[in-house]
Scaffold this active site. Structure first.
Site, PDB file in Angstrom:
ATOM      1  N   ASP A 173     -16.952  20.282  -0.914  1.00  0.00           N
ATOM      2  CA  ASP A 173     -15.917  19.733  -1.794  1.00  0.00           C
ATOM      3  C   ASP A 173     -15.820  18.221  -1.603  1.00  0.00           C
ATOM      4  O   ASP A 173     -15.417  17.747  -0.549  1.00  0.00           O
ATOM      5  CB  ASP A 173     -14.579  20.404  -1.460  1.00  0.00           C
ATOM      6  N   ASP A 379     -15.172  14.228  -9.062  1.00  0.00           N
ATOM      7  CA  ASP A 379     -15.532  14.992  -7.862  1.00  0.00           C
ATOM      8  C   ASP A 379     -16.173  16.303  -8.262  1.00  0.00           C
ATOM      9  O   ASP A 379     -16.307  16.614  -9.442  1.00  0.00           O
ATOM     10  CB  ASP A 379     -14.322  15.194  -6.940  1.00  0.00           C
TER      11      ASP A 379
END
Length: 495
Positions: A173, A379
């Protein structure tokens, strides 16, 4: 000891939203429109492999691994049973709702309205959409590292240092700072099921809990959750969708590829976690955010705070993850476009860029430049892109104008431009290109335009709110996070 397998054996997991319609008709640079055969909606039973680029080999200053969806022929996990159309529609709405909660949370972090200590509501459902072989929620990346523990009875399947290896699948992540895995004891239902054996700290000769009085514990900042009865540092993470993880902050050795051992790597040994983010039988998360505790920052001297990835367009195709910059990849530099990479002292976790314009079917949208004054978070975990309302309305109007030959379908959560492609053999989509600060123009792949049968964009609450570049839009792009150079780079058709 935490370790990845040698690169030849390393598998990397991609948990991101895959559109029902997948791109096999070229990218937006080929013209104003692109054609997608609806036969690509059918799941494939084989893995199509990875486009190998120069430099996709390990070196002392970098490491490389393939990326794949959690479920599908490229994954070691078995695919779930097929779901009905109604199941898919309902579950997709749940997924988009979770994604909106994440976006709202990040926006509050960026404006200082919240921090990671605040409690979050969470969802513990596991939807059929999330488990279906064609789809997966929580657009994060993941790897299959090994947790090493001391073997006192056998040396079969041993690592080079003689310790046995236990495979652990984790989400990677780029929007979080603290890496963690589930550790014994981690009983149900306080923890979630995982397909790999739990990491047992008692079996590792290099494991140690971080003392409460140490500098490492103090550096946890908002992720610190006090001390245990035996003075061990405790961590806690609240993710944007409401998922949480808590436990003991720890040290161990992290081995990345065949070359590098990161001594004393700091990570969370979780003894409780909850939420829909972990409904995939994964062991935890490997954090690539901008905070001081992330893998990127902890390996700064080794990989120079540079990493990149390419998210594959379908569950039957592979992408890749690169940490560092292999010397061989220098020849690819001319094929990248670059825009400034922004950061915020208020929320250093998140990477941001400035979007300046959008081109649809070869024509720039008539949107005043001032509309794009707010930055956009980019992201691997935010699913769909969020645009300033003025820009989104212009994009929606242009897209709908180009799609008048198709039947409209009801909205799915915040996705309000959806279509019914039943009986349609091929679909003609208008190309979409995003123009970033400095003139970097990124042509989206066909897989980066639709989520299911809906336009994969949504508006923010106001033109002044931070936006998002979602992982749907990032499909098939190589996205390079070059922190020291303060640059974000893109290369199209990379996987």
């Amino acid at each position: 000891m935490i370790a990845m397998t040698p690169l030849g054996l390393l598998l990397v997991l991609l948990v991101l939203c895959s559109s029902i319609l997948v791109a096999h008709g070229g990218d937006a640079a080929a013209g104003a429109y692109m054609v997608i055969a609806t036969s690509t909606m059918k799941p494939k039973t084989f893995c199509s492999g990875h486009k190998v680029a120069p430099g996709d080999v390990p070196s002392p200053n970098s490491t490389w691994a393939p990326l794949h969806h959690l479920y599908g022929p490229c994954s070691p996990a078995p695919s779930s049973a097929n779901s009905t159309a109604a199941d898919v529609a309902a579950s997709m709405a749940d997924m988009v709702d979770d994604d909106q909660r994440r976006a709202d949370y990040i926006q509050k972090r960026l404006t200082g309205a919240t921090d990671d200590k605040q409690p979050m509501a969470f969802s513990s459902r596991t939807s059929q959409y999330e488990k279906n072989g064609q789809y997966a929620t929580n657009g994060g990346l993941g790897s299959v590292p090994h947790l090493k523990s001391l073997s006192t009875t056998a040396t079969t399947n041993s690592a080079p240092d003689g310790t046995s290896a236990v495979t652990q699948t984790v989400i990677i992540d780029s929007g979080s700072d603290v890496s963690w895995v589930q550790c014994k004891p981690c009983p149900l239902p306080m923890c979630h099921r995982q397909r790999d054996p739990l990491f047992d700290p008692a079996m590792s000769t290099t494991y140690a809990a971080v003392p409460c009085t140490s500098a490492a514990c103090a550096q946890l900042g908002p992720y610190r959750r006090g001390c245990s009865a035996n003075a061990q540092c405790q961590f806690g993470i609240n993710y944007g969708d409401g998922s949480t993880a808590t436990g003991t902050y720890s040290f161990d050795d992290l081995t990345l590829g065949p070359y590098d051992v990161i001594r004393g790597f700091r990570f969370g040994c979780a003894h409780a976690d909850r939420g829909s983010a972990f409904d995939y039988d994964v062991a935890g998360s490997l954090a690539l955010g901008g905070g001081s505790q992330s893998l990127v920052q902890q390996t700064a001297t080794r990989y120079g705070r540079v990493f990149s990835y390419c998210l594959p367009p379908t569950a039957s195709s592979l992408g890749f993850l690169v940490l560092g910059v292999p010397p061989e990849r220098a020849q690819l530099i001319p094929s990248f476009v670059s825009t400034p990479l922004l950061s915020s002292s208020m929320a250093p976790t998140f990477y941001r860029v400035l979007l300046r314009a959008i081109i649809v079917a070869g024509r720039p949208l008539a949107v005043p430049p001032a509309v794009f004054s707010a930055s956009s978070v980019i992201d691997s975990s935010t699913i769909i892109s969020r645009l300033p309302p003025t820009a989104y309305q212009a994009l929606r109007a242009a897209f709908r104008s180009a799609m008048t030959m198709y039947r409209a379908a009801p909205p799915v959560s915040i996705l309000d431009t959806c279509y019914d492609f039943t009986g349609v053999r091929s679909i003609t989509l208008p190309s979409i290109a995003l123009v970033f600060d400095g003139g970097a123009t990124v042509n989206l792949d066909a897989a980066g335009i639709l989520l299911g049968s809906c336009l994969a964009f949504a508006p923010t609450a106001s033109d002044r709110m931070p936006g998002f570049i979602g992982n749907v839009q990032q499909k098939t792009l190589e996205v390079v996070y070059d922190v020291p150079a303060k640059a974000m780079r893109f290369r199209t058709a990379a996987c």
